[in-house]
Design an enzyme around this catalytic site. Structure first.
Site, mmCIF file in Angstrom:
data_model
loop_
_atom_site.group_PDB
_atom_site.id
_atom_site.type_symbol
_atom_site.label_atom_id
_atom_site.label_comp_id
_atom_site.label_asym_id
_atom_site.label_seq_id
_atom_site.Cartn_x
_atom_site.Cartn_y
_atom_site.Cartn_z
ATOM 1 N N GLU A 24 -24.042 -34.757 22.598
ATOM 2 C CA GLU A 24 -22.782 -35.452 22.864
ATOM 3 C C GLU A 24 -22.655 -36.678 21.968
ATOM 4 O OE1 GLU A 24 -20.130 -34.679 24.721
ATOM 5 O OE2 GLU A 24 -21.094 -32.782 25.225
ATOM 6 N N HIS A 40 -14.166 -34.677 18.239
ATOM 7 C CA HIS A 40 -15.413 -34.558 19.009
ATOM 8 C C HIS A 40 -15.769 -33.081 19.212
ATOM 9 C CE1 HIS A 40 -18.263 -35.531 22.351
ATOM 10 N NE2 HIS A 40 -17.812 -34.373 22.820
ATOM 11 N N GLU A 41 -14.774 -32.274 19.620
ATOM 12 C CA GLU A 41 -15.034 -30.848 19.865
ATOM 13 C C GLU A 41 -15.345 -30.107 18.566
ATOM 14 O OE1 GLU A 41 -15.563 -29.910 22.801
ATOM 15 O OE2 GLU A 41 -14.781 -31.707 23.748
ATOM 16 N N HIS A 93 -18.881 -30.604 17.816
ATOM 17 C CA HIS A 93 -19.750 -29.650 18.516
ATOM 18 C C HIS A 93 -19.838 -28.332 17.753
ATOM 19 C CE1 HIS A 93 -20.954 -31.699 22.128
ATOM 20 N NE2 HIS A 93 -19.721 -31.931 22.539
#
Length: 198
Positions: A162, A85-86, A89
């Site tokens: 997100e 997930h990071e 980003h």
């Protein structure tokens, strides 16, 4: 990156000394290759809550940090999904994009607040010489109102980013692992429903 590290007391892992540290570095090395970005710095910050964040000036100059609570309370496949997930980003350039959007919206808030202040000062207060009290009062009120609207836009955009990072995490680590990680994070951040003393 420096401010984020200082604010969270994150320690960058240069030479992993534990098996968990080596696993973390190896996992973060693997994920950027799949996302076609440079290897970010990896850090751990002290916090009992499972959490993680990414920061940095570009896709190839970033930092990914995880909390001690994340490493201690979640399974490795779930930690991998959070790292995905990071990395999502970072790959999407979210850190820079959100900063730019916030800056542009703040500029528009100030600009339009001054225009509204000038119009009200001239039309309502009949002030033709410079800026009167009507200008300053109206400008302050307009900045508050427009600022709330700008914040809502930033929050909406952040929420969309997100969702994209979740999709990126699912792509890098697996859909089921991403769902499991999100459910674990949600449970960890929800207040206990048990009454005090139980």
């Amino acid at each position: 990156k420096w401010m984020a590290k200082r604010a969270t007391r994150a320690q960058v892992i240069d030479e992993p000394r534990t098996e968990a540290g080596r696993w973390l570095i190896d996992t973060v090395k693997e994920l950027p290759c799949e996302a076609n970005i440079g290897m970010p710095e990896v850090a751990v910050f002290p916090s009992p809550q499972p959490n993680a964040f990414a920061t940095g000036a570009s896709k190839n100059n970033a930092l990914v940090a995880v909390s001690t609570g994340l490493l201690e309370n979640m399974r490795r496949d779930e930690v991998r999904a959070v790292l995905g997930h990071e990395i999502g980003h970072v790959a999407n350039g979210d850190m820079v994009t959100l900063t730019l959007i916030q800056g542009v919206l703040n500029t528009f808030v100030i600009f339009f607040a001054r225009i509204i202040g000038t119009i009200v000062d001239r039309a309502v207060f009949r002030n033709e010489n410079g800026h009167g009290m009507g200008f300053f009062i109206t400008t302050m009120i307009a900045q508050v109102v427009l600022g709330i609207g700008a914040s809502m836009i930033v929050m909406w955009f952040s929420r969309q980013r997100e969702f994209r990072a979740d999709a990126g995490g699912a792509s890098l680590a697996g859909r089921e692992k991403m769902i499991a990680a999100l459910e674990r994070l949600k449970a960890a951040h929800e207040p206990s429903t048990l009454p005090d003393g139980v």
